[in-house]
Write an enzyme that holds these catalytic residues in place. Structure first.
Site, PDB file in Angstrom:
ATOM      1  N   SER A 197      35.612  41.667  53.133  1.00 37.74           N
ATOM      2  CA  SER A 197      36.789  42.312  52.575  1.00 37.74           C
ATOM      3  C   SER A 197      38.020  41.871  53.350  1.00 37.74           C
ATOM      4  O   SER A 197      37.939  41.594  54.553  1.00 37.74           O
ATOM      5  CB  SER A 197      36.660  43.839  52.662  1.00 37.74           C
ATOM      6  OG  SER A 197      37.885  44.485  52.328  1.00 37.74           O
ATOM      7  N   TYR A 236      36.411  51.661  58.008  1.00 37.41           N
ATOM      8  CA  TYR A 236      35.846  50.714  57.055  1.00 37.41           C
ATOM      9  C   TYR A 236      36.236  49.279  57.431  1.00 37.41           C
ATOM     10  O   TYR A 236      35.384  48.378  57.452  1.00 37.41           O
ATOM     11  CB  TYR A 236      36.351  51.048  55.656  1.00 37.41           C
ATOM     12  CG  TYR A 236      36.005  50.024  54.602  1.00 37.41           C
ATOM     13  CD1 TYR A 236      34.738  49.973  54.032  1.00 37.41           C
ATOM     14  CD2 TYR A 236      36.957  49.100  54.172  1.00 37.41           C
ATOM     15  CE1 TYR A 236      34.428  49.031  53.063  1.00 37.41           C
ATOM     16  CE2 TYR A 236      36.657  48.152  53.205  1.00 37.41           C
ATOM     17  CZ  TYR A 236      35.388  48.127  52.651  1.00 37.41           C
ATOM     18  OH  TYR A 236      35.089  47.186  51.690  1.00 37.41           O
TER      19      TYR A 236
END
Length: 252
Positions: free
Chosen positions: A144, A157
């Site tokens: 990501s 995250y």
């Protein structure tokens, strides 16, 4: 083995209900992929995912898999490779978590880290060794852009994805020259069930767009894929912004 057009004949999807993973599976099935393994926690959603791919003409099998149960990875994933070569492993599992809640509950934060990083390290190494033993195949890891630079809004995250990204890059270097191809995919904000209700970030994309990028990256044997491609330049710039300035940017 891949066919004459370079399309994988077999796919192991780690995270069998992943929207990006399933979008990729649908594209590959349309291009000649015939055997698909969906690895995930047994659930109606996993069953429905398998049925939807069977309707497209694929031979679909499911296998119980839990990212947090690392002690079972060797046996459960290893068994898949004993039934035939796997051309493509797509590591697509992960959880976003809830930043505010996870900051207040360290055990919840640890669950995010263990799922996104520890579980991925375990499953990635098991599959990488199996791919190396068969002498060919690709391992695609969904990272990501959140891992490129930690942001106040999602640093738990983001840090887990940063660890995963570094692991996957290092694994790719370790496997270079063995016949095994490792590709890291860095999507931006993806419109999906996982992000439902969140404010949409600039350059947002869809699971189908990520799937197209994965397919193209496989054909090109790319090592890193950004989705959309413009994020490569954006994140390159953001990485070099001084921290006092970065803290004031709206990307937080």
């Amino acid at each position: 083995m891949k066919d004459a057009f370079g399309t994988p004949q077999s796919l192991l999807l780690l995270g069998g209900t992943s929207e990006i993973g399933l979008a990729t599976a649908r594209r590959l099935i349309a291009r000649r992929t015939r055997t698909v393994w969906l690895a995930g926690r047994p659930s109606p959603a996993l069953t429905a995912a398998a049925d939807s791919l069977r309707a497209l003409g694929a031979d679909v099998r499911t296998v119980p898999f839990d990212a947090l149960d690392t002690e079972s990875h060797e046996e459960r994933l290893g068994k898949i490779f004993t039934e035939g070569d796997i051309d493509l492993v797509l590591l697509a599992f992960g959880i976003l978590g809830d930043q505010a809640r996870d900051e207040a509950d360290p055990l919840a934060a640890v669950r995010v880290a263990q799922t996104n990083y520890t579980g991925a390290v375990s499953a990635g190494l098991v599959c990488a060794r199996a791919l190396q033993s068969q002498g060919h195949g690709s391992l695609v890891v969904l990272s990501s852009v959140a891992g490129e630079r930690a942001r106040r809004a999602n640093f738990i995250y983001g840090s887990s994805k940063a660890g995963l990204d570094a692991f996957a890059q290092g694994l790719g270097d370790a496997l270079h020259g063995t016949g095994v191809h490792v590709m890291v995919v860095r999507p931006g904000f993806v419109r999906s069930k996982m992000t439902a209700g969140l404010a949409e970030a600039p350059l947002a994309t869809t699971p189908e767009t990520v799937a197209r990028a994965i397919e193209l990256g496989l054909r090109r044997r790319s090592e890193t894929v950004w989705v959309p491609g413009a994020l490569r330049a954006v994140m390159s710039a953001l990485r070099h912004v001084p921290r006092p300035v970065f803290r004031r940017l709206p990307v937080r």
